[in-house]
Design a protein around this motif. Sequence first.
Motif, PDB file in Angstrom:
ATOM      1  N   ASN A 102      -7.098  -0.492   5.614  1.00 49.59           N
ATOM      2  CA  ASN A 102      -7.057  -1.306   4.398  1.00 49.59           C
ATOM      3  C   ASN A 102      -6.759  -2.776   4.652  1.00 49.59           C
ATOM      4  O   ASN A 102      -6.655  -3.557   3.710  1.00 49.59           O
ATOM      5  CB  ASN A 102      -6.014  -0.729   3.432  1.00 49.59           C
ATOM      6  CG  ASN A 102      -6.457   0.582   2.832  1.00 49.59           C
ATOM      7  OD1 ASN A 102      -7.192   0.615   1.861  1.00 49.59           O
ATOM      8  ND2 ASN A 102      -5.998   1.691   3.420  1.00 49.59           N
ATOM      9  N   CYS A 128       1.943  -2.752  -6.141  1.00 50.59           N
ATOM     10  CA  CYS A 128       1.537  -1.559  -5.400  1.00 50.59           C
ATOM     11  C   CYS A 128       0.079  -1.183  -5.660  1.00 50.59           C
ATOM     12  O   CYS A 128      -0.446  -1.408  -6.745  1.00 50.59           O
ATOM     13  CB  CYS A 128       2.435  -0.381  -5.778  1.00 50.59           C
ATOM     14  SG  CYS A 128       4.175  -0.607  -5.350  1.00 50.59           S
ATOM     15  N   LEU A 160       0.843  -1.192   0.000  1.00 54.79           N
ATOM     16  CA  LEU A 160       0.000   0.000   0.000  1.00 54.79           C
ATOM     17  C   LEU A 160       0.883   1.249   0.000  1.00 54.79           C
ATOM     18  O   LEU A 160       1.771   1.389   0.837  1.00 54.79           O
ATOM     19  CB  LEU A 160      -0.902   0.015   1.241  1.00 54.79           C
ATOM     20  CG  LEU A 160      -1.657   1.319   1.521  1.00 54.79           C
ATOM     21  CD1 LEU A 160      -2.640   1.645   0.402  1.00 54.79           C
ATOM     22  CD2 LEU A 160      -2.381   1.243   2.865  1.00 54.79           C
ATOM     23  N   THR A 171      -3.045   2.000  -4.203  1.00 57.78           N
ATOM     24  CA  THR A 171      -3.410   3.118  -3.344  1.00 57.78           C
ATOM     25  C   THR A 171      -4.851   2.938  -2.898  1.00 57.78           C
ATOM     26  O   THR A 171      -5.583   2.111  -3.445  1.00 57.78           O
ATOM     27  CB  THR A 171      -3.268   4.467  -4.076  1.00 57.78           C
ATOM     28  OG1 THR A 171      -4.090   4.454  -5.247  1.00 57.78           O
ATOM     29  CG2 THR A 171      -1.825   4.726  -4.461  1.00 57.78           C
ATOM     30  N   SER A 172      -5.254   3.720  -1.917  1.00 61.57           N
ATOM     31  CA  SER A 172      -6.609   3.586  -1.376  1.00 61.57           C
ATOM     32  C   SER A 172      -7.079   4.928  -0.833  1.00 61.57           C
ATOM     33  O   SER A 172      -6.272   5.729  -0.345  1.00 61.57           O
ATOM     34  CB  SER A 172      -6.613   2.536  -0.250  1.00 61.57           C
ATOM     35  OG  SER A 172      -7.842   2.558   0.446  1.00 61.57           O
ATOM     36  N   CYS A 215      -4.062  -4.488   5.544  1.00 60.33           N
ATOM     37  CA  CYS A 215      -2.888  -5.004   4.847  1.00 60.33           C
ATOM     38  C   CYS A 215      -1.703  -4.987   5.810  1.00 60.33           C
ATOM     39  O   CYS A 215      -1.837  -4.532   6.947  1.00 60.33           O
ATOM     40  CB  CYS A 215      -2.592  -4.181   3.593  1.00 60.33           C
ATOM     41  SG  CYS A 215      -2.274  -2.443   3.932  1.00 60.33           S
ATOM     42  N   VAL A 250       3.338  -1.341   3.862  1.00 57.12           N
ATOM     43  CA  VAL A 250       2.978   0.030   3.491  1.00 57.12           C
ATOM     44  C   VAL A 250       4.213   0.903   3.360  1.00 57.12           C
ATOM     45  O   VAL A 250       5.236   0.662   4.018  1.00 57.12           O
ATOM     46  CB  VAL A 250       2.008   0.640   4.538  1.00 57.12           C
ATOM     47  CG1 VAL A 250       2.704   0.792   5.893  1.00 57.12           C
ATOM     48  CG2 VAL A 250       1.443   1.984   4.079  1.00 57.12           C
ATOM     49  N   SER A 288      -3.334   3.798   7.787  1.00 51.39           N
ATOM     50  CA  SER A 288      -3.594   3.284   6.443  1.00 51.39           C
ATOM     51  C   SER A 288      -3.655   1.763   6.436  1.00 51.39           C
ATOM     52  O   SER A 288      -4.509   1.160   5.785  1.00 51.39           O
ATOM     53  CB  SER A 288      -2.514   3.775   5.473  1.00 51.39           C
ATOM     54  OG  SER A 288      -2.536   5.177   5.364  1.00 51.39           O
TER      55      SER A 288
END
Length: 278
Positions: free
Chosen positions: A70, A31, A8, A33-34, A72, A75, A66
């Motif tokens: 998300n 990769c 991320l 993004t969010s 995950c 990052v 983040s």
Amino acid sequence: MFQGRTLLIATMHHKEKAIAPIFEKELGVKCFTSDKFDTDTLGTFSGEVARKNNALNTLREKCLFSIEKNDCDLVVASEGSFGSHPLIFFAPANEEMLMFKDIKNDVEIVVKAISTETNFNAAEIKNESELMQFANKVKFPSHGLILKPSENDFSKIVKGITDEVTLKNSFKEIMNEFGTAYVETDMRALYNPTRMELIEKVTLKLIKAIQSKCPNCNYPGFIVSESKPGLKCDLCHSPTRSILSDISKCKKCNYTTEQLYPNNKTTEDPMYCDFCNP
């Protein structure tokens, strides 16, 4: 450790354009993004949201929030700071800090760089002529601008201005409504190619740090953690403030190495000696 995993990039300002190609090529990650976490809630360059913590803690919060939003475990994020250069007085500077966090393997690696290559600037503007002089000086329209009534008045703010018509119209509207206008460079990465170039350079530095592994346990991030002063003066042989050695320490097993004379010189010029040149 990272091959094939999903990374991320915690950004809302298109930093993935500089970061993603390098990480995908060098680490073999995928990769993404969010928008599930608004990074602007931790602070904005234009001042509406003040940054409550220093750059490092803000960067860590950006990574952790983040990751949480998300779901995950890998990052990368960046945090920029702008102001006077710490050594070159009166010169504006951009300090860019990048953090890479791997929750799965308990890895956190941080690198930073500072550059005087920045258009960072702001001014109170009285007329359209002054406005266009400022715009030309700060690389407009390739670099965006922000307009507001005054430095600390956010009641009306126009960001991301990248064309002359919008710039002049926004200036007229603010002047008509408030009687004053304040212009500043938009330092968000998507509106500032010069800053984006520095982010790319620091990303390469971060990749090098990730790929630097501990000689003892193979843990990533074996980089210089401390620099010791004390390089001797070439004339009087007294220790100076210049770097004598660099210390690298593993964050996992604490294995430590010391490299003497990292700048490839064994003595310092007397002009940098506090005794010869007080």
